[in-house]
Design a protein around this motif. Structure first.
Motif, PDB file in Angstrom:
ATOM      1  N   LEU A  43       0.836  -1.204   0.000  1.00 50.74           N
ATOM      2  CA  LEU A  43       0.000   0.000   0.000  1.00 50.74           C
ATOM      3  C   LEU A  43       0.869   1.252   0.000  1.00 50.74           C
ATOM      4  CD1 LEU A  43      -2.804   1.353   0.267  1.00 50.74           C
ATOM      5  CD2 LEU A  43      -2.549   1.139   2.756  1.00 50.74           C
ATOM      6  N   GLU A  44       1.947   1.232   0.779  1.00 53.23           N
ATOM      7  CA  GLU A  44       2.813   2.404   0.894  1.00 53.23           C
ATOM      8  C   GLU A  44       3.729   2.558  -0.310  1.00 53.23           C
ATOM      9  OE1 GLU A  44       6.380   4.145   3.779  1.00 53.23           O
ATOM     10  OE2 GLU A  44       5.294   2.323   4.349  1.00 53.23           O
ATOM     11  N   LYS A  45       4.343   1.452  -0.758  1.00 50.79           N
ATOM     12  CA  LYS A  45       5.360   1.534  -1.809  1.00 50.79           C
ATOM     13  C   LYS A  45       4.806   1.307  -3.216  1.00 50.79           C
ATOM     14  CE  LYS A  45       8.726   1.894   1.238  1.00 50.79           C
ATOM     15  NZ  LYS A  45       9.556   3.105   1.374  1.00 50.79           N
ATOM     16  N   GLU A  46       3.668   0.612  -3.316  1.00 51.44           N
ATOM     17  CA  GLU A  46       3.022   0.277  -4.589  1.00 51.44           C
ATOM     18  C   GLU A  46       3.833  -0.725  -5.413  1.00 51.44           C
ATOM     19  OE1 GLU A  46       2.044   3.860  -6.633  1.00 51.44           O
ATOM     20  OE2 GLU A  46       0.573   4.500  -5.153  1.00 51.44           O
ATOM     21  N   TYR A  47       4.725  -1.462  -4.778  1.00 51.19           N
ATOM     22  CA  TYR A  47       5.461  -2.538  -5.441  1.00 51.19           C
ATOM     23  C   TYR A  47       5.917  -3.532  -4.378  1.00 51.19           C
ATOM     24  CZ  TYR A  47       9.874  -0.606  -3.680  1.00 51.19           C
ATOM     25  OH  TYR A  47      10.896  -0.171  -2.875  1.00 51.19           O
ATOM     26  N   LEU A  48       6.381  -4.690  -4.828  1.00 49.72           N
ATOM     27  CA  LEU A  48       6.959  -5.684  -3.925  1.00 49.72           C
ATOM     28  C   LEU A  48       8.408  -5.913  -4.338  1.00 49.72           C
ATOM     29  CD1 LEU A  48       4.081  -8.336  -3.753  1.00 49.72           C
ATOM     30  CD2 LEU A  48       4.699  -6.666  -1.996  1.00 49.72           C
ATOM     31  N   PRO A  49       9.333  -5.887  -3.396  1.00 51.44           N
ATOM     32  CA  PRO A  49      10.748  -6.089  -3.756  1.00 51.44           C
ATOM     33  C   PRO A  49      11.003  -7.496  -4.254  1.00 51.44           C
ATOM     34  CG  PRO A  49      10.470  -6.074  -1.374  1.00 51.44           C
ATOM     35  CD  PRO A  49       9.149  -5.672  -1.953  1.00 51.44           C
ATOM     36  N   LYS A  50      11.853  -7.619  -5.267  1.00 55.78           N
ATOM     37  CA  LYS A  50      12.187  -8.940  -5.804  1.00 55.78           C
ATOM     38  C   LYS A  50      13.223  -9.643  -4.927  1.00 55.78           C
ATOM     39  CE  LYS A  50      11.171  -7.776 -10.614  1.00 55.78           C
ATOM     40  NZ  LYS A  50      11.699  -7.700 -12.000  1.00 55.78           N
ATOM     41  N   ASN A  51      14.012  -8.862  -4.208  1.00 56.70           N
ATOM     42  CA  ASN A  51      15.061  -9.419  -3.371  1.00 56.70           C
ATOM     43  C   ASN A  51      14.501  -9.773  -1.999  1.00 56.70           C
ATOM     44  OD1 ASN A  51      17.314  -9.154  -1.281  1.00 56.70           O
ATOM     45  ND2 ASN A  51      18.477  -9.142  -3.198  1.00 56.70           N
ATOM     46  N   ARG A  52      14.693 -10.999  -1.557  1.00 57.12           N
ATOM     47  CA  ARG A  52      14.167 -11.443  -0.267  1.00 57.12           C
ATOM     48  C   ARG A  52      14.762 -10.639   0.881  1.00 57.12           C
ATOM     49  NH1 ARG A  52      12.256 -16.957  -1.129  1.00 57.12           N
ATOM     50  NH2 ARG A  52      12.509 -17.519   1.056  1.00 57.12           N
TER      51      ARG A  52
END
Length: 450
Positions: A43-52
Motif C-alpha cells: 500500500l505504501e510503496k506500490e510494489y513488492l521487492p524482488k530481493n528477499r
C-alpha cells in the motif's frame, strides 16, 4: 478519507497478481500479522521487492515500528521506547545470532530467575556497550520491551521464546553476524548452518546481506562450501523410492542445498565474478527442470517460470514431464493455459502419466486418438489406464462427462491390472479380468447416468 479508501482499494486489486509472480513473498503470509505487513508495505510503496533480503528488512522495520505504536494498553517500558529502530534491530539480531550458534529455534526467557534470562541479558549488555549506555541498568525494561512490544518475539512455551517466522530469525541473525563479527567468526557461525536444511535461509541472507562488504571473503567462502556440499550427491538414495527416516533426511538436505544455490543464482550476491557466473549457470541448468525434484524448486518462481515450461518437443520426455509437474505446482491461470499445450501436442506416455493429474482426460488429444487404434492403445501403461478410468468416473457430474464416457467406451480390451479401487469404480464385485470397455458398458447405467 475518500482518497485513502480509493488507494486501499486500488492496492488490494493489484496485489494478488503481483503475489502470483512472487511465491516466496506469498509463502511469508502464513499468519494474519505477516499478511498485514506485506499488504501495508505494498500500500505504501506500490510494489513488492524482488530481493528477499530487501523484503525482510522492510518487514522487520515495519513490524518493530508499527507493532510498538499500535499496542495501546501495554506498559511503555521507557528504556526500550528510547531506543531507535536500528538499536532495536541490533538487539533482536544479537539474540537471533545466539540461536544460530546453538542451532536451536528458541532462547531461554524466564524472568522469575536471574539464570532464566542470562543469555538474553548478556546480549542486551553487549549491544548497549556500543549504543545507549545510559539504559544499561534497566535490563528489565529492555528485556520486556523486546519481548512484548517488538512484535518479532513470542512465547512458545513456559520459559522459552522464538521468532514469529523463521525467515525473520535468519535475516536478523545474518544481518547481525555479517555486521558485527570478524570474517573468520562470521564464516564459522554461518557455515555450520549449511549442515541443517532448516537453517539454509540464514546462509542465503548472510551471502546476500548488504551489510557484507564487497571486500569481505565470507560470501565467497560460503558459496564455495555450498558447491562442495552439492557435489556430494547421494545418487543411491535419490534413486530409491522407499527410504528410511535417516535417508529421507539426507535427501531433504541435499535438495535444500540445490534450492539454496538456485535462489542465490537469481539474487546477484556480492561474490567474485567466477562464482557469480557459476551460480547463474546452475540456475539456468534447472530451467526448464530436468527432474521432478527440480520442478518443486522451480515452482517457487510462479508466473515468471511459465514461459520456460511451455511444451517443447525438442526436450526429452523426462524433462517435459518435469515441466508438467512444475506447472501443476504453480497452478495459476498462466500455468493452466500452458498445460493445455501439452494436452494438445504430447504423445509420450511418460509425460501423459503426469499430465492426467492436471488435465481432463478428454482434453488429451493423443488419448482420444489412440483409443480408436487397439494396437496403439494396448501400449498404454497400466498406471495410465488406472488414472484415466478414475478420472472418467470422477467426471460423472462434470460438463465434459459425455466426452469422458465416450472415451472409456471406446477403449479396447485392456485389462485393469491390480487396482481394486479403479476396478470397483466400474465393475463393483465383477471379476478383475474384465476389459475397460466391457466394464464401462456393464456399469454404464449405474455409474455414468443420472
Amino acid at each position: 478519507m475518500k482518497k485513502r479508501l480509493e488507494k486501499i482499494t486500488l492496492s488490494a486489486s493489484k496485489l494478488p497478481d503481483k503475489l502470483d509472480d512472487a511465491p516466496h513473498i506469498k509463502a511469508l503470509m502464513a499468519t494474519p500479522l505477516l499478511a498485514a505487513l506485506v499488504c501495508a508495505y505494498h500500500l505504501e510503496k506500490e510494489y513488492l521487492p524482488k530481493n528477499r533480503s530487501d523484503l525482510l528488512d522492510a518487514l522487520v522495520r515495519s513490524l518493530i515500528h508499527n507493532h510498538d505504536v499500535q499496542k495501546p494498553g501495554m506498559p511503555e517500558w521507557p528504556a526500550y521506547s528510547e531506543l531507535d529502530d536500528e538499536d532495536k534491530i541490533s538487539l533482536l539480531g544479537s539474540i537471533a545470532a545466539e540461536m544460530v550458534r546453538n542451532l536451536t529455534p528458541t532462547i531461554a526467557f524466564d524472568p522469575s530467575t536471574n539464570a532464566g534470562t542470562a543469555a538474553f541479558d548478556r546480549h542486551i549488555r553487549e549491544v548497549l556497550e556500543k549504543v545507549h549506555t545510559e539504559n544499561k541498568a534497566d535490563l528489565r525494561g529492555l528485556r520486556n520491551g523486546l519481548k512484548e512490544r517488538s512484535g518479532v518475539r513470542r512465547d512458545v512455551q513456559q520459559g522459552k521464546l522464538d521468532v514469529v517466522h523463521n525467515e525473520f530469525r535468519d535475516f536478523l541473525a545474518a544481518r547481525f553476524i555479517m555486521l558485527n563479527e570478524n570474517a573468520p567468526a562470521a564464516y564459522k557461525s554461518v557455515a555450520r548452518a549449511l549442515a541443517d536444511a532448516d537453517w539454509h535461509s540464514l546462509v542465503y541472507f548472510a551471502i546476500t546481506s548488504k551489510k557484507a562488504s564487497r571486500s569481505s571473503p565470507v560470501p565467497d567462502k560460503l558459496v564455495k562450501k555450498l558447491f562442495a556440499e552439492i557435489k556430494k550427491e547421494p545418487k543411491a538414495l535419490l534413486a530409491k523410492s522407499v527410504r528410511s527416516e535417516a535417508e529421507h533426511s539426507k535427501v531433504k538436505h541435499y535438495r535444500s542445498l540445490r534450492r539454496l544455490a538456485f535462489r542465490l543464482g537469481g539474487a546477484s550476491p556480492p561474490v567474485c565474478k567466477k562464482l557469480y557466473v557459476a551460480l547463474q549457470k546452475r540456475r539456468k541448468a534447472m530451467l526448464p527442470p530436468p527432474t521432478f525434484e527440480d520442478a518443486e524448486i522451480v515452482n517457487e518462481l510462479g508466473n515468471t517460470a511459465v514461459p520456460q515450461l511451455m511444451y517443447n518437443a525438442k526436450l526429452g520426455a523426462p524433462r517435459r514431464a518435469a515441466c508438467v509437474r512444475a506447472l501443476r505446482l504453480i497452478d495459476l491461470p498462466t500455468a493452466q493455459a500452458a498445460l493445455q499445450g501439452y494436452a494438445e501436442h504430447e504423445t509420450d506416455w511418460e509425460v501423459i502419466d503426469e499430465l492426467v493429474e492436471a488435465v481432463a482426460v478428454a482434453d488429451i488429444r493423443h488419448v482420444r486418438t489412440v483409443v480408436a487404434k487397439p494396437a496403439e492403445a494396448e501400449k498404454m501403461p497400466g498406471r495410465v489406464h488406472t488414472k484415466l478410468v478414475r478420472q472418467a468416473a470422477g467426471l460423472v457430474t462434470d460438463a465434459k462427462r459425455e466426452a469422458a464416457l465416450e472415451l472409456v467406451r471406446q477403449l479396447p480390451r485392456i485389462t485393469i491390472e491390480t487396482d481394486d479401487e479403479a476396478r470397483g469404480l466400474f465393475s463393483g464385485a465383477l471379476p478383475g479380468a474384465l476389459s475397460f470397455a466391457a466394464t464401462a458398458l456393464i456399469c454404464n447405467d449405474a455409474r455414468f447416468t443420472d
